[in-house]
Design a protein around this motif. Structure first.
Motif, mmCIF file in Angstrom:
data_model
loop_
_atom_site.group_PDB
_atom_site.id
_atom_site.type_symbol
_atom_site.label_atom_id
_atom_site.label_comp_id
_atom_site.label_asym_id
_atom_site.label_seq_id
_atom_site.Cartn_x
_atom_site.Cartn_y
_atom_site.Cartn_z
ATOM 1 N N ASN A 26 -2.287 -3.206 4.356
ATOM 2 C CA ASN A 26 -0.892 -2.762 4.306
ATOM 3 C C ASN A 26 -0.241 -3.082 2.969
ATOM 4 O O ASN A 26 0.618 -2.323 2.497
ATOM 5 C CB ASN A 26 -0.115 -3.374 5.467
ATOM 6 C CG ASN A 26 -0.401 -2.655 6.781
ATOM 7 O OD1 ASN A 26 0.118 -1.582 7.032
ATOM 8 N ND2 ASN A 26 -1.257 -3.240 7.599
ATOM 9 N N THR A 30 1.276 -0.035 0.514
ATOM 10 C CA THR A 30 2.595 -0.069 -0.115
ATOM 11 C C THR A 30 2.488 0.089 -1.625
ATOM 12 O O THR A 30 3.248 0.843 -2.257
ATOM 13 C CB THR A 30 3.309 -1.387 0.230
ATOM 14 O OG1 THR A 30 3.581 -1.412 1.629
ATOM 15 C CG2 THR A 30 4.612 -1.525 -0.538
ATOM 16 N N ARG A 33 1.721 3.686 -2.347
ATOM 17 C CA ARG A 33 2.888 4.530 -2.070
ATOM 18 C C ARG A 33 3.917 4.461 -3.196
ATOM 19 O O ARG A 33 4.557 5.474 -3.529
ATOM 20 C CB ARG A 33 3.526 4.094 -0.750
ATOM 21 C CG ARG A 33 4.852 4.777 -0.440
ATOM 22 C CD ARG A 33 5.363 4.407 0.941
ATOM 23 N NE ARG A 33 5.520 2.976 1.132
ATOM 24 C CZ ARG A 33 6.568 2.271 0.724
ATOM 25 N NH1 ARG A 33 7.542 2.868 0.061
ATOM 26 N NH2 ARG A 33 6.651 0.970 0.965
ATOM 27 N N LYS A 34 4.057 3.321 -3.799
ATOM 28 C CA LYS A 34 5.085 3.114 -4.816
ATOM 29 C C LYS A 34 4.599 3.453 -6.229
ATOM 30 O O LYS A 34 5.408 3.480 -7.162
ATOM 31 C CB LYS A 34 5.567 1.657 -4.778
ATOM 32 C CG LYS A 34 6.304 1.298 -3.484
ATOM 33 C CD LYS A 34 6.580 -0.184 -3.388
ATOM 34 C CE LYS A 34 7.692 -0.647 -4.307
ATOM 35 N NZ LYS A 34 9.023 -0.222 -3.828
ATOM 36 N N GLY A 159 7.188 -3.666 0.814
ATOM 37 C CA GLY A 159 7.629 -3.169 -0.484
ATOM 38 C C GLY A 159 9.132 -3.209 -0.639
ATOM 39 O O GLY A 159 9.716 -2.414 -1.385
ATOM 40 N N THR A 190 6.063 -6.844 -4.415
ATOM 41 C CA THR A 190 5.129 -5.720 -4.425
ATOM 42 C C THR A 190 3.963 -6.060 -5.338
ATOM 43 O O THR A 190 4.144 -6.613 -6.419
ATOM 44 C CB THR A 190 5.825 -4.443 -4.933
ATOM 45 O OG1 THR A 190 6.883 -4.100 -4.037
ATOM 46 C CG2 THR A 190 4.840 -3.285 -5.020
#
Length: 289
Positions: A26, A30, A33-34, A159, A190
Protein backbone atom coordinates in the motif's frame (compact mmCIF):
# COMPACT_ATOMS: atom_id res chain seq x y z
CA UNK A 1 27.99 8.99 14.56
CA UNK A 2 26.70 8.59 18.09
CA UNK A 3 25.11 5.46 19.47
CA UNK A 4 21.85 4.27 17.96
CA UNK A 5 19.12 4.91 20.50
CA UNK A 6 16.12 3.39 18.73
CA UNK A 7 14.32 0.52 20.37
CA UNK A 8 14.87 -3.02 19.16
CA UNK A 9 12.51 -5.41 17.48
CA UNK A 10 10.50 -8.51 18.12
CA UNK A 11 10.40 -11.52 15.79
CA UNK A 12 7.69 -12.55 13.36
CA UNK A 13 4.64 -14.24 14.83
CA UNK A 14 1.62 -15.73 13.12
CA UNK A 15 0.45 -13.76 10.09
CA UNK A 16 2.60 -10.72 10.75
CA UNK A 17 4.72 -11.24 7.62
CA UNK A 18 1.61 -11.09 5.44
CA UNK A 19 0.51 -7.93 7.24
CA UNK A 20 3.94 -6.33 6.79
CA UNK A 21 3.98 -7.14 3.08
CA UNK A 22 0.51 -5.63 2.74
CA UNK A 23 1.75 -2.44 4.39
CA UNK A 24 4.59 -2.22 1.86
CA UNK A 25 2.20 -2.92 -1.03
CA UNK A 26 0.00 0.00 0.00
CA UNK A 27 2.94 2.35 0.55
CA UNK A 28 4.08 1.43 -2.97
CA UNK A 29 0.61 2.00 -4.45
CA UNK A 30 0.47 5.49 -2.93
CA UNK A 31 3.96 6.33 -4.20
CA UNK A 32 3.02 5.23 -7.73
CA UNK A 33 -0.31 7.07 -7.62
CA UNK A 34 1.39 10.33 -6.69
CA UNK A 35 4.31 10.03 -9.14
CA UNK A 36 3.24 9.35 -12.76
CA UNK A 37 6.76 9.16 -14.22
CA UNK A 38 7.94 6.75 -11.52
CA UNK A 39 4.83 4.67 -12.23
CA UNK A 40 5.67 4.57 -15.94
CA UNK A 41 9.21 3.37 -15.19
CA UNK A 42 7.88 0.83 -12.69
CA UNK A 43 5.37 -0.52 -15.22
CA UNK A 44 8.08 -0.78 -17.88
CA UNK A 45 10.34 -2.71 -15.53
CA UNK A 46 7.45 -5.00 -14.62
CA UNK A 47 6.69 -5.67 -18.28
CA UNK A 48 10.31 -6.54 -19.06
CA UNK A 49 11.08 -8.97 -16.27
CA UNK A 50 8.30 -9.19 -13.73
CA UNK A 51 9.38 -12.56 -12.32
CA UNK A 52 12.80 -11.28 -11.29
CA UNK A 53 11.85 -7.92 -9.80
CA UNK A 54 12.99 -7.32 -6.24
CA UNK A 55 13.30 -4.14 -4.21
CA UNK A 56 16.62 -3.17 -2.70
CA UNK A 57 15.28 -0.43 -0.46
CA UNK A 58 12.44 1.98 0.25
CA UNK A 59 13.47 5.48 1.35
CA UNK A 60 11.61 8.02 3.50
CA UNK A 61 12.30 11.50 4.84
CA UNK A 62 11.40 12.87 8.27
CA UNK A 63 11.90 15.93 10.44
CA UNK A 64 13.60 15.36 13.80
CA UNK A 65 11.35 17.40 16.06
CA UNK A 66 8.68 16.48 18.63
CA UNK A 67 8.51 12.79 17.73
CA UNK A 68 8.51 13.16 13.92
CA UNK A 69 12.04 11.87 13.25
CA UNK A 70 13.38 8.47 12.20
CA UNK A 71 11.82 6.65 15.13
CA UNK A 72 8.31 7.72 14.12
CA UNK A 73 8.58 5.32 11.17
CA UNK A 74 11.23 2.83 12.24
CA UNK A 75 9.52 1.76 15.47
CA UNK A 76 6.70 0.12 13.52
CA UNK A 77 9.04 -1.82 11.24
CA UNK A 78 11.33 -2.83 14.08
CA UNK A 79 8.33 -4.44 15.75
CA UNK A 80 8.21 -6.68 12.67
CA UNK A 81 11.85 -7.70 12.74
CA UNK A 82 13.76 -4.88 11.08
CA UNK A 83 17.12 -4.04 12.65
CA UNK A 84 19.42 -1.05 12.41
CA UNK A 85 22.11 -1.83 9.85
CA UNK A 86 24.08 1.40 9.99
CA UNK A 87 23.97 5.11 9.49
CA UNK A 88 25.31 8.07 7.56
CA UNK A 89 25.80 11.66 8.71
CA UNK A 90 25.70 14.75 6.48
CA UNK A 91 26.73 17.64 8.78
CA UNK A 92 26.62 20.26 6.04
CA UNK A 93 23.06 19.29 5.19
CA UNK A 94 22.11 18.97 8.88
CA UNK A 95 20.92 15.49 8.05
CA UNK A 96 21.17 12.00 9.50
CA UNK A 97 20.27 8.71 7.82
CA UNK A 98 19.76 5.26 9.29
CA UNK A 99 19.22 2.15 7.21
CA UNK A 100 17.48 -0.97 8.44
CA UNK A 101 17.95 -4.58 7.39
CA UNK A 102 14.84 -6.73 6.96
CA UNK A 103 13.99 -9.78 9.06
CA UNK A 104 14.91 -13.24 7.83
CA UNK A 105 12.00 -14.65 5.86
CA UNK A 106 11.71 -17.66 3.63
CA UNK A 107 12.02 -16.64 -0.02
CA UNK A 108 11.28 -19.35 -2.60
CA UNK A 109 13.62 -19.70 -5.56
CA UNK A 110 11.05 -17.99 -7.77
CA UNK A 111 10.17 -15.36 -5.15
CA UNK A 112 9.90 -11.81 -6.44
CA UNK A 113 8.31 -8.45 -5.76
CA UNK A 114 6.63 -7.68 -2.46
CA UNK A 115 4.43 -10.75 -2.57
CA UNK A 116 7.06 -13.38 -1.78
CA UNK A 117 10.41 -11.84 -2.68
CA UNK A 118 13.07 -10.51 -0.30
CA UNK A 119 11.76 -7.72 1.90
CA UNK A 120 13.29 -4.32 1.08
CA UNK A 121 15.81 -2.57 3.27
CA UNK A 122 14.55 0.68 4.75
CA UNK A 123 16.41 3.96 4.50
CA UNK A 124 15.03 6.72 6.72
CA UNK A 125 16.48 10.22 6.84
CA UNK A 126 15.82 12.98 9.32
CA UNK A 127 16.51 16.70 9.15
CA UNK A 128 18.18 17.81 12.39
CA UNK A 129 15.71 20.63 12.97
CA UNK A 130 17.44 21.96 16.11
CA UNK A 131 20.51 22.73 13.99
CA UNK A 132 18.60 24.89 11.52
CA UNK A 133 18.23 28.65 11.87
CA UNK A 134 15.62 29.95 14.33
CA UNK A 135 13.49 31.11 11.41
CA UNK A 136 13.46 27.66 9.77
CA UNK A 137 12.82 25.98 13.10
CA UNK A 138 9.88 28.29 13.68
CA UNK A 139 8.33 27.42 10.30
CA UNK A 140 8.61 23.67 10.93
CA UNK A 141 7.34 23.82 14.51
CA UNK A 142 4.38 25.90 13.43
CA UNK A 143 3.05 22.93 11.45
CA UNK A 144 4.33 19.88 13.34
CA UNK A 145 2.40 19.59 16.58
CA UNK A 146 3.83 17.40 19.39
CA UNK A 147 3.15 13.64 19.21
CA UNK A 148 1.63 13.72 15.73
CA UNK A 149 4.38 11.46 14.39
CA UNK A 150 2.68 8.44 15.96
CA UNK A 151 0.60 8.16 12.77
CA UNK A 152 3.62 8.15 10.43
CA UNK A 153 3.04 4.72 8.87
CA UNK A 154 -0.64 5.46 8.26
CA UNK A 155 0.35 8.79 6.68
CA UNK A 156 2.76 6.96 4.34
CA UNK A 157 0.09 4.45 3.35
CA UNK A 158 -2.53 7.13 2.67
CA UNK A 159 -0.19 9.71 1.17
CA UNK A 160 -1.75 12.38 3.40
CA UNK A 161 0.02 14.93 5.55
CA UNK A 162 -0.36 14.58 9.32
CA UNK A 163 0.08 18.34 9.69
CA UNK A 164 -1.59 21.26 7.95
CA UNK A 165 -0.42 21.97 4.42
CA UNK A 166 2.21 24.75 4.46
CA UNK A 167 1.84 28.08 2.74
CA UNK A 168 3.93 28.85 -0.33
CA UNK A 169 5.59 31.66 1.60
CA UNK A 170 6.76 29.31 4.36
CA UNK A 171 7.81 26.60 1.91
CA UNK A 172 9.81 29.05 -0.16
CA UNK A 173 11.54 30.50 2.89
CA UNK A 174 12.41 27.07 4.30
CA UNK A 175 13.77 25.90 0.94
CA UNK A 176 16.32 28.72 1.00
CA UNK A 177 18.08 27.00 3.91
CA UNK A 178 17.10 23.36 3.44
CA UNK A 179 15.53 21.98 0.29
CA UNK A 180 15.43 18.62 2.08
CA UNK A 181 13.32 20.06 4.90
CA UNK A 182 11.03 21.92 2.48
CA UNK A 183 10.46 18.73 0.45
CA UNK A 184 9.52 16.87 3.64
CA UNK A 185 7.21 19.60 4.87
CA UNK A 186 5.07 19.43 1.71
CA UNK A 187 5.30 15.68 0.96
CA UNK A 188 5.44 14.31 4.50
CA UNK A 189 5.87 10.56 4.92
CA UNK A 190 5.12 9.66 1.29
CA UNK A 191 7.93 7.39 0.10
CA UNK A 192 10.75 9.50 -1.33
CA UNK A 193 12.00 6.79 -3.68
CA UNK A 194 12.27 3.07 -4.20
CA UNK A 195 15.28 1.17 -5.52
CA UNK A 196 15.01 -1.86 -7.76
CA UNK A 197 17.49 -4.70 -7.35
CA UNK A 198 18.44 -7.55 -9.65
CA UNK A 199 19.49 -5.58 -12.73
CA UNK A 200 23.00 -5.58 -14.17
CA UNK A 201 24.14 -1.96 -14.37
CA UNK A 202 26.76 -0.60 -16.74
CA UNK A 203 29.66 0.92 -14.81
CA UNK A 204 30.95 2.95 -17.77
CA UNK A 205 30.51 6.71 -17.72
CA UNK A 206 29.85 9.06 -14.81
CA UNK A 207 26.10 8.64 -14.30
CA UNK A 208 26.44 5.42 -12.32
CA UNK A 209 27.80 5.88 -8.81
CA UNK A 210 30.15 3.11 -7.65
CA UNK A 211 31.26 2.58 -4.06
CA UNK A 212 34.96 2.71 -3.20
CA UNK A 213 35.14 -1.08 -2.91
CA UNK A 214 33.52 -1.46 -6.33
CA UNK A 215 30.74 -3.65 -5.00
CA UNK A 216 27.78 -1.24 -4.87
CA UNK A 217 26.35 0.36 -8.02
CA UNK A 218 23.58 2.97 -7.88
CA UNK A 219 21.86 5.13 -10.47
CA UNK A 220 18.71 7.21 -10.07
CA UNK A 221 16.33 9.36 -12.05
CA UNK A 222 15.70 13.01 -11.34
CA UNK A 223 12.43 13.56 -9.51
CA UNK A 224 9.42 14.53 -11.53
CA UNK A 225 8.26 18.13 -11.18
CA UNK A 226 4.58 18.24 -10.32
CA UNK A 227 2.14 21.03 -9.42
CA UNK A 228 1.43 21.45 -5.71
CA UNK A 229 -1.23 23.71 -4.26
CA UNK A 230 -0.26 25.37 -0.99
CA UNK A 231 -2.40 26.54 1.93
CA UNK A 232 -2.47 30.13 0.68
CA UNK A 233 -3.89 29.04 -2.69
CA UNK A 234 -0.64 29.31 -4.64
CA UNK A 235 0.11 26.47 -7.09
CA UNK A 236 3.75 25.90 -8.03
CA UNK A 237 5.79 23.17 -9.75
CA UNK A 238 8.03 21.41 -7.22
CA UNK A 239 10.06 18.17 -7.04
CA UNK A 240 8.14 15.01 -6.15
CA UNK A 241 9.68 11.53 -5.87
CA UNK A 242 12.04 9.52 -8.08
CA UNK A 243 13.25 5.99 -8.73
CA UNK A 244 16.60 4.22 -8.37
CA UNK A 245 18.35 1.07 -9.55
CA UNK A 246 20.85 -0.66 -7.27
CA UNK A 247 23.22 -3.53 -7.94
CA UNK A 248 25.01 -5.27 -5.06
CA UNK A 249 27.94 -7.39 -6.16
CA UNK A 250 28.78 -10.76 -4.64
CA UNK A 251 31.34 -10.43 -1.84
CA UNK A 252 34.83 -11.76 -2.65
CA UNK A 253 34.57 -14.57 -0.11
CA UNK A 254 31.53 -15.94 -1.96
CA UNK A 255 32.86 -15.60 -5.52
CA UNK A 256 32.81 -19.38 -6.03
CA UNK A 257 29.17 -19.82 -5.02
CA UNK A 258 27.15 -20.95 -8.08
CA UNK A 259 25.08 -18.12 -9.55
CA UNK A 260 21.75 -19.87 -8.99
CA UNK A 261 22.60 -20.32 -5.30
CA UNK A 262 23.42 -16.66 -4.57
CA UNK A 263 21.32 -15.18 -1.74
CA UNK A 264 21.12 -11.69 -0.27
CA UNK A 265 23.70 -12.43 2.44
CA UNK A 266 26.25 -13.27 -0.26
CA UNK A 267 26.09 -9.71 -1.59
CA UNK A 268 27.54 -6.39 -0.53
CA UNK A 269 25.49 -4.84 2.29
CA UNK A 270 25.16 -1.28 3.61
CA UNK A 271 25.38 2.07 1.83
CA UNK A 272 28.12 4.55 0.90
CA UNK A 273 28.31 8.22 1.86
CA UNK A 274 29.33 9.53 -1.57
CA UNK A 275 26.78 7.40 -3.39
CA UNK A 276 24.00 8.50 -1.03
CA UNK A 277 24.94 12.15 -1.41
CA UNK A 278 24.68 11.84 -5.19
CA UNK A 279 21.36 9.94 -5.12
CA UNK A 280 19.78 12.51 -2.78
CA UNK A 281 20.28 15.12 -5.47
CA UNK A 282 17.37 13.47 -7.27
CA UNK A 283 15.02 15.93 -5.56
CA UNK A 284 17.16 19.02 -5.88
CA UNK A 285 15.37 22.22 -6.75
CA UNK A 286 16.48 23.48 -10.14
CA UNK A 287 14.85 26.86 -9.60
CA UNK A 288 15.69 29.20 -6.73
CA UNK A 289 12.55 30.81 -5.37
Amino acid sequence: MGSFDLRHSSSFKGGSEIFLRNVFENILKTYLRKNPTAKTIWELVQSLDNEKICYDHFTFRTLKVDGYGIDSLSSFFMDYGYKIGGGLDFPNKKLRILWFSPPDVHVPNDGHGLGNGPLPRLVIAEVLVDELSPESQGIIRKYLKPEGGKQAVLSSILGSLIWEKPTWTDFKQLAKESEFAAWTLIHGYTMNHLAFAGFKLNSDGEILKVSQDGLLFQVSSISERLPATFADGVTEIIPASYIEFTQRQVLPEFKDVPHDEIKEFHRREAFELDNANHVMKGTRFTTKF
